[in-house]
Design a protein around this motif. Structure first.
Motif, short mmCIF file in Angstrom:
data_model
loop_
_atom_site.label_atom_id
_atom_site.label_comp_id
_atom_site.label_asym_id
_atom_site.label_seq_id
_atom_site.Cartn_x
_atom_site.Cartn_y
_atom_site.Cartn_z
N SER A 137 0.51 -1.64 0.03
CA SER A 137 -0.12 0.31 0.21
C SER A 137 1.07 1.41 0.00
O SER A 137 0.38 2.31 -0.30
N MET A 138 1.89 1.35 0.72
CA MET A 138 3.13 2.57 0.68
C MET A 138 3.75 2.94 -0.79
O MET A 138 3.82 3.56 -1.30
N THR A 139 3.52 1.16 -1.48
CA THR A 139 4.50 1.27 -2.57
C THR A 139 3.99 2.03 -3.75
O THR A 139 4.03 3.36 -3.95
N TYR A 140 2.42 1.20 -4.00
CA TYR A 140 1.60 2.02 -5.33
C TYR A 140 0.65 2.97 -4.43
O TYR A 140 0.52 3.87 -5.39
N GLY A 141 0.66 3.35 -3.12
CA GLY A 141 0.12 4.85 -3.18
C GLY A 141 1.01 5.84 -3.02
O GLY A 141 0.90 6.89 -3.62
N GLY A 168 -3.29 1.12 -1.86
CA GLY A 168 -2.52 2.21 -1.69
C GLY A 168 -2.66 3.28 -3.09
O GLY A 168 -3.18 4.85 -2.92
N ILE A 169 -3.41 2.57 -4.64
CA ILE A 169 -4.07 3.64 -5.32
C ILE A 169 -5.42 4.89 -5.30
O ILE A 169 -4.91 5.53 -5.58
N MET A 170 -6.19 4.26 -4.18
CA MET A 170 -6.70 4.64 -4.18
C MET A 170 -6.81 5.61 -2.08
O MET A 170 -6.93 7.02 -2.58
N LEU A 171 -5.45 5.44 -1.59
CA LEU A 171 -5.01 6.68 -0.68
C LEU A 171 -4.14 7.67 -1.58
O LEU A 171 -3.82 8.38 -1.23
N ARG A 172 -3.49 7.07 -1.61
CA ARG A 172 -2.81 8.47 -3.35
C ARG A 172 -2.03 8.99 -1.76
O ARG A 172 -1.45 10.17 -2.06
N SER A 173 -0.65 8.04 -1.16
CA SER A 173 -0.25 8.37 0.21
C SER A 173 0.97 7.30 0.54
O SER A 173 0.52 6.00 0.23
N GLY A 174 1.91 8.40 0.16
CA GLY A 174 3.17 6.69 0.45
C GLY A 174 3.87 6.80 1.56
O GLY A 174 4.51 6.18 2.58
N HIS A 175 2.75 7.75 3.12
CA HIS A 175 3.28 8.29 4.40
C HIS A 175 3.78 6.34 4.55
O HIS A 175 3.07 6.19 4.48
N PHE A 191 0.61 2.21 7.43
CA PHE A 191 0.57 1.57 8.56
C PHE A 191 -1.04 1.41 9.04
O PHE A 191 -1.44 0.55 10.10
N GLY A 192 -1.75 2.84 8.96
CA GLY A 192 -2.73 3.29 9.17
C GLY A 192 -3.78 2.40 9.16
O GLY A 192 -4.98 1.37 9.48
N ALA A 193 -3.72 2.30 7.00
CA ALA A 193 -4.55 1.34 6.81
C ALA A 193 -4.08 -0.12 6.86
O ALA A 193 -5.10 -0.93 6.36
N SER A 194 -3.64 -0.86 6.60
CA SER A 194 -3.02 -1.76 6.96
C SER A 194 -3.66 -2.50 8.35
O SER A 194 -4.02 -3.77 8.02
N PHE A 195 -3.40 -1.69 9.82
CA PHE A 195 -4.17 -1.70 10.82
C PHE A 195 -5.78 -1.99 10.52
O PHE A 195 -6.74 -2.86 10.54
N MET A 196 -6.32 -1.09 9.86
CA MET A 196 -7.73 -1.20 9.39
C MET A 196 -8.12 -2.45 8.90
O MET A 196 -9.58 -3.13 9.55
N VAL A 197 -7.38 -2.94 7.70
CA VAL A 197 -7.33 -4.02 7.24
C VAL A 197 -7.27 -5.67 7.86
O VAL A 197 -8.80 -5.97 7.92
N ILE A 198 -6.55 -4.77 8.85
CA ILE A 198 -6.05 -7.03 9.21
C ILE A 198 -7.09 -6.90 10.39
O ILE A 198 -7.61 -7.79 10.89
#
Length: 506
Positions: free
Chosen positions: A51-55, A440-447, A452-459
């Motif tokens: 998600s970070m890379t593609y973001g 990552g493509i939807m969030l458009r952010s590589g921060h 981490f936040g997106a990953s924790f949300m999904v997990i």
């Protein structure tokens, strides 16, 4: 990956410390805890990194530039999918082979530590009581007092505490469903997994009492100590054993709990019938013995009556002889009267004796009649009990066979759950990569924090709730194991592909 590995390791460590494991013991388990954390950290790290890379690529419009250059989007997705497959194989190797061996080594460490503590103090034991989370070893029993007691407290697969006592008593409170253990003159010990020759003493006591709730689940041997190949081989053995048993259960709709309740009720009824039959058999034996005594008594009384009748016959003959002698004039009148009186007294006495004997014989025959009726009734009752016992024995035998089959099927299902859980956990890297790309493509952010936040949300809010739900459903025998445990991966994969299609296919 290092961040997730450290977080999960700390979670495992805090959990064990909270359950009573000390820092010294935990130090020896660090490598094994890191190994146990790998299957969880690798998919999570892949999700975050993807998600970070593609973001970042989406935020910098690199994906648009790549597409504008005529390069298909699959060109920048395929390498990451290959990486997901590679890490899935790595995770599968960890879950299937390395993790079970690590768990088994932990068990060996604890057994060696416990054996080191018990060596020389409790060389042999007469009884072992398993009351999860405790195991109680009793060295001997003298005059109703338990001697040389060892109490081992477990938390999951780890030994927390060991208590040694010279003697103690175990009492059960059926009302509260608890067991109270009172120990005298003992010490608290901690197993040392690092230096097995050391046995650190925590404290000593003169008397201590603690309670054990019987509501706890029984500690079972876990399939996590077996590799996937061992589990598959075990399942094949179970299938072969079940194939040799063509008998179908008496009631297929009945679950295992109901079966065990019915089996327990049948065994209790069998026990009650056995006690009742034993009691009736004792009464029947007593009645037969009494019947034999009465028959012997009647025979003796009849012989006594014959003797009395013989006395009467002899007395009558003597009376006739006296009358003859009187007519012949050879017997004086005074002597005659005296002899006649004696003979008549003898006859009356013997008649009274015969009357008493006949009364006794009549009473004995009445007793005989009652005992005969009682024997008939007891024999009929025993016969009915035997018929009922035979029927119960057949039912118990069928239920035990059904229970054995159900137990084997339960073991097979648990093994299937363990196999599919490891496979789905390992192959979760692929749906995590797909959802990570779309996310990552939807969030458009590589921060980093966004990743981490997106990953924790999904997990935490999607994947693991689905996994837990699948585990609960898999334990329900009405739900197939594979769909229940692969549901989380399937939903993530379908969701990722759906989002991906919406992004790139207009």
């Amino acid at each position: 990956m290092a961040c997730f590995e450290l977080l999960i390791f700390l979670g495992f460590s805090i959990q064990l410390l909270h359950k009573g494991l000390d820092i010294i013991t935990l130090r020896a388990l660090i490598p094994h805890l890191f190994i146990q954390a790998f299957p969880y950290s690798i998919p999570s790290a892949l999700l975050t990194a993807t998600s970070m890379t593609y973001g970042r690529m989406s935020a910098d419009h690199e994906i648009i530039a790549i597409q504008a250059s005529g390069i298909h989007i699959l060109r920048i997705i395929t390498p990451v999918l290959v990486i997901g497959v590679v890490f899935s194989l790595i995770t599968l190797t960890l879950s299937a082979e390395i993790l079970p061996r690590s768990c088994y080594k932990i068990i060996l460490l604890q057994e060696r530590a416990i054996n080191n503590i018990l060596a020389g103090r409790l060389a042999t034991f007469q009884k072992k009581i398993d009351l999860h989370p405790y195991q109680i070893y009793i060295g001997s029993v003298e005059d109703g007092i338990n001697k040389d007691i060892a109490v081992i407290e477990y938390a999951n697969d780890y030994v927390m505490n060991v208590i040694l006592a010279e003697e103690g008593a175990i009492k059960m409170d059926e009302a509260e469903n608890k067991i109270f253990l009172t120990l005298h003159r003992g010490e608290f010990l901690k197993p040392n997994y690092k230096k097995l020759e050391e046995i650190p003493r925590v404290g000593v006591f003169k008397e201590t009492t603690f309670e054990i709730s019987l509501k706890e689940k029984k500690r079972e041997s876990s399939s996590k100590y077996m590799t996937i190949f061992q589990l598959c081989r075990y399942n094949r053995e179970i299938n072969n054993e079940l194939a040799k048993n063509p008998k179908t259960p008496l009631s297929p709709e009945r679950n295992k709990d109901d079966l065990m309740k019915d089996l327990g009720a049948h065994r209790e009824e069998l026990s009650n019938l056995s006690r009742k039959r034993e009691k009736l058999a004792t009464e029947l034996k007593r009645s037969n013995e009494n019947l034999a005594r009465q028959a012997s008594k009647i025979e003796g009384l009849e012989n006594e009556s014959k003797i009395a009748k013989n006395y009467i016959l002899v007395a009558n003959e003597n009376l006739i002889q006296v009358k003859k002698e009187t007519k012949a004039g050879t017997l004086m009148a005074e002597d005659r009267d005296k002899k006649i009186m004696q003979i008549k007294e003898t006859i009356e006495r013997e008649k009274q004796r015969i009357y008493n004997i006949e009364r006794k014989v009549s009473a004995a025959r009445d007793v005989q009649s009652e005992e005969t009726k009682k024997i008939t009734s007891l024999s009929q009752a025993i016969s009915e009990i035997n018929i009922r016992r035979d029927a119960l024995l057949k039912n118990v035998e069928a239920m035990e066979e059904e229970s054995t089959v159900a137990g084997k099927e339960d073991i097979r299902r648990k093994n299937d759950i363990s196999i599919h859980k490891r496979l789905s956990q390992a192959l979760s890297c692929i749906p995590f990569v797909i959802i990570g790309i779309s996310l990552g493509i939807m969030l458009r952010s590589g921060h980093l924090m966004v990743g981490f936040g997106a990953s924790f949300m999904v997990i935490l809010f999607i994947y693991y709730p689905l996994v837990v739900t699948g585990m609960v459903l898999a334990k329900d025998t009405f739900i197939p194991v594979a769909p229940a445990l692969w549901g989380a991966n399937s939903i993530l994969f379908i969701g990722g592909m759906f989002v991906f299609r919406k992004l790139f296919i207009r």
